[in-house]
Design a protein around this motif. Sequence first.
Motif, short mmCIF file in Angstrom:
data_model
loop_
_atom_site.label_atom_id
_atom_site.label_comp_id
_atom_site.label_asym_id
_atom_site.label_seq_id
_atom_site.Cartn_x
_atom_site.Cartn_y
_atom_site.Cartn_z
N GLU A 1 40.38 52.75 39.01
CA GLU A 1 39.55 51.72 38.41
C GLU A 1 40.37 50.47 38.13
O GLU A 1 39.92 49.32 38.34
CB GLU A 1 38.91 52.23 37.11
CG GLU A 1 38.06 51.22 36.38
CD GLU A 1 36.84 50.79 37.17
OE1 GLU A 1 36.27 49.72 36.89
OE2 GLU A 1 36.43 51.56 38.09
N GLU A 2 41.61 50.66 37.66
CA GLU A 2 42.48 49.52 37.39
C GLU A 2 42.80 48.77 38.67
O GLU A 2 42.84 47.53 38.69
CB GLU A 2 43.77 50.02 36.71
CG GLU A 2 44.76 48.93 36.36
CD GLU A 2 44.24 47.99 35.31
OE1 GLU A 2 44.80 46.88 35.15
OE2 GLU A 2 43.25 48.35 34.60
N ASN A 3 43.05 49.49 39.77
CA ASN A 3 43.31 48.84 41.07
C ASN A 3 42.11 48.01 41.50
O ASN A 3 42.26 46.89 42.02
CB ASN A 3 43.63 49.89 42.12
CG ASN A 3 45.09 50.35 42.05
OD1 ASN A 3 45.96 49.57 41.65
ND2 ASN A 3 45.34 51.59 42.43
N ARG A 4 40.95 48.56 41.32
CA ARG A 4 39.74 47.83 41.72
C ARG A 4 39.58 46.56 40.90
O ARG A 4 39.30 45.47 41.44
CB ARG A 4 38.51 48.73 41.54
CG ARG A 4 37.23 48.11 42.12
CD ARG A 4 36.05 49.03 41.82
NE ARG A 4 35.84 49.16 40.38
CZ ARG A 4 35.21 48.20 39.67
NH1 ARG A 4 34.77 47.09 40.22
NH2 ARG A 4 35.05 48.39 38.37
N VAL A 5 39.81 46.65 39.59
CA VAL A 5 39.68 45.46 38.72
C VAL A 5 40.73 44.42 39.09
O VAL A 5 40.46 43.19 39.16
CB VAL A 5 39.77 45.86 37.25
CG1 VAL A 5 39.82 44.63 36.35
CG2 VAL A 5 38.61 46.75 36.87
N ARG A 6 41.99 44.88 39.31
CA ARG A 6 43.06 43.95 39.65
C ARG A 6 42.81 43.29 41.02
O ARG A 6 43.09 42.07 41.20
CB ARG A 6 44.42 44.67 39.65
CG ARG A 6 44.87 45.08 38.26
CD ARG A 6 46.29 45.63 38.28
NE ARG A 6 46.71 46.06 36.94
CZ ARG A 6 47.95 46.38 36.60
NH1 ARG A 6 48.91 46.34 37.53
NH2 ARG A 6 48.24 46.75 35.37
N ASP A 7 42.32 44.04 41.96
CA ASP A 7 42.02 43.46 43.28
C ASP A 7 40.94 42.38 43.16
O ASP A 7 41.01 41.29 43.78
CB ASP A 7 41.55 44.54 44.25
CG ASP A 7 42.69 45.43 44.68
OD1 ASP A 7 43.87 45.04 44.50
OD2 ASP A 7 42.43 46.58 45.16
N HIS A 8 39.97 42.66 42.35
CA HIS A 8 38.89 41.67 42.15
C HIS A 8 39.44 40.42 41.48
O HIS A 8 39.10 39.26 41.87
CB HIS A 8 37.78 42.29 41.27
CG HIS A 8 36.69 41.32 40.95
ND1 HIS A 8 35.76 40.85 41.88
CD2 HIS A 8 36.39 40.67 39.78
CE1 HIS A 8 34.95 39.98 41.31
NE2 HIS A 8 35.31 39.85 40.02
N PHE A 9 40.34 40.57 40.49
CA PHE A 9 40.93 39.41 39.81
C PHE A 9 41.78 38.59 40.77
O PHE A 9 41.71 37.35 40.79
CB PHE A 9 41.78 39.89 38.61
CG PHE A 9 42.53 38.79 37.93
CD1 PHE A 9 41.90 37.99 36.99
CD2 PHE A 9 43.86 38.52 38.25
CE1 PHE A 9 42.60 36.96 36.37
CE2 PHE A 9 44.53 37.50 37.62
CZ PHE A 9 43.91 36.70 36.68
N ASN A 10 42.59 39.28 41.56
CA ASN A 10 43.47 38.57 42.48
C ASN A 10 42.67 37.82 43.55
O ASN A 10 43.06 36.71 43.99
CB ASN A 10 44.44 39.54 43.13
CG ASN A 10 45.49 40.04 42.15
OD1 ASN A 10 45.82 39.34 41.20
ND2 ASN A 10 46.00 41.23 42.39
N SER B 1 50.67 46.61 41.43
CA SER B 1 49.70 47.70 41.24
C SER B 1 49.93 48.34 39.87
O SER B 1 51.05 48.30 39.33
CB SER B 1 49.86 48.74 42.33
OG SER B 1 49.61 48.18 43.59
N GLU C 1 39.66 36.64 43.18
CA GLU C 1 38.89 35.53 42.59
C GLU C 1 39.80 34.44 42.06
O GLU C 1 39.50 33.23 42.22
CB GLU C 1 38.01 36.07 41.47
CG GLU C 1 37.12 35.00 40.88
CD GLU C 1 36.14 35.55 39.86
OE1 GLU C 1 35.41 34.78 39.23
OE2 GLU C 1 36.12 36.82 39.66
#
Length: 562
Positions: free
Chosen positions: A490-499, A517, A501
Amino acid sequence: MSQFKSPMAYSPPSAGRITAPATPVVATMNVTDQPHFVSLVVQSKKALQYGEQLCTRAHSSSNESAQAAVDVLALDAKVRWVVEAVVEQLQLAASVAKTIEEKRAHISRQVNEWDSARTQHTDSLDAILESLGAQLVPPDFHQHSSDSSLFGSQHSADLENEQLSSNSKIKTGFTASSPKNQRNHESSSDYNQLWSPVSPLSPSATLRRNSSVRHNDTNDKGRTKHRNHTETRISTKEERRRWKTLRDFVDDQAIEIVLDTIESDRSALEEIISKTDDYPETLTRTIHTIQSSLPFSDPNEPDALKRTQQIVIEQEHLVNSMASLLESLASHYDGMANALKDSENGEDFSDEDLQVMNRDTEELPTIMRELDESLAVIDEYHIRLNKAKGGLEKDLKHLHTVLDDLDELGEIMSEMLHTQETLEVQANEEIIRLYDHLTALQSTFHVPYVEYRTAFTKLLLEIDRRRQYQEAAENIVSGMMKHLESMTEEENRVRDHFNKEYGGSLPLDLCLYVANSPTRWQIVPWQGSTPEVLPSIDSDLLAEAREKIGSSDGLRLGHESQ
């Protein structure tokens, strides 16, 4: 012609008297012939002389009989006094024999009590050993342990031979032991050191140690997981036939050494008490032998005093009777001598006088025969008294020998009593030592074996409890690992979305780690520790253990005999 009067007063011999040989009859004158006074006088004189001889012999025999009677009474008194003294001594000897028998009986009762106690202890030990032999030990409890065995070192020469023949690399020289066993070894007595309930050599010589176990932590974790979660089947009967029992870890040789020592000391005790086995019988037999040789008087016959008194009275009567007959013979001789003088002086005698003379002369043989019979009876009394005297002298001489035997018997009894007292001390020491053996047997084997069996039953339940703890801990770790993995994704998904955007709008040299990561987590055992490996236990063994724990009789088998 003068009137002739018979001076003789004859009476026939008493009935029952012993008849002496008949005295030759002196020839008498025919009443129709002219009396020959010289012949009558000679016959009268001979009869008188013969009577005097008989009376003299009777008097002498009577005097000797009187002395013999005195001797008989004196000897009889001595014999009776010695016999009474001997009987008293024999009664004392009988009491000594009874005392020895009572002391031996007391020791025998003590020995029998110990025998009963030994039977009770050995039966109790046999019961606990049978119980240990019935308790199966799963192979995992002893076949794959690299650090310890069930009860300390289990070194076996047979195991070494077996390993050499099979060219295996299994170690045989175990030296590790639990701290508890070490402390017990240091503080135990010599007896416990010699006969430890835990065998230093496995009786079945099958304990093994695998040097390759636990060398790979990763393999151990996989093996543990497989063993704890997949191995749930119950062993077959064929497999269990090859299983060890708790009895395999007991040092039977140490038990045999103790039992042999007990039997040896018991034999030594038997040898000690057997030294006086024949004492009571020997004393009793000797007492009976001496008592049977004593000259006891017949209770159905009169005693010596009455018999002697009767003989003396009878002799006195016979002597007086013979004296009266001798007086008659003397009067007859005087009368015939006077008649001869009167005849020589020319005096004539009537036919009646001649008949009296002839009748008196004819009675002379009867009188002499009675004198002979009386003398024979007196001599017989004398012989009887001398015989009684000789018998009493013989008895008195025999009693001197009996007294010597009594002195010797007294010395023997003193020695017997001393031996019996020494024997009692030795026997009591041996009995105390034997009871010490039983106490050691109880404390060194029976009690530890009962505790051993109880501890193993508790061990089964403890291993099961640890398995439950291990499974619960593994479930917690597994759940935590899944939860962390989910959080990381879940953290990877959130971080990927932040990066995606906002990352393009930020300078590359600003906050360089924003593109990193999230940290990934792994739960591992504490540093220096390895995953725990628990042996597999069949469910029926666990059920049996729980049943034993719930039943006081199950875990206290053999305690009733304590």
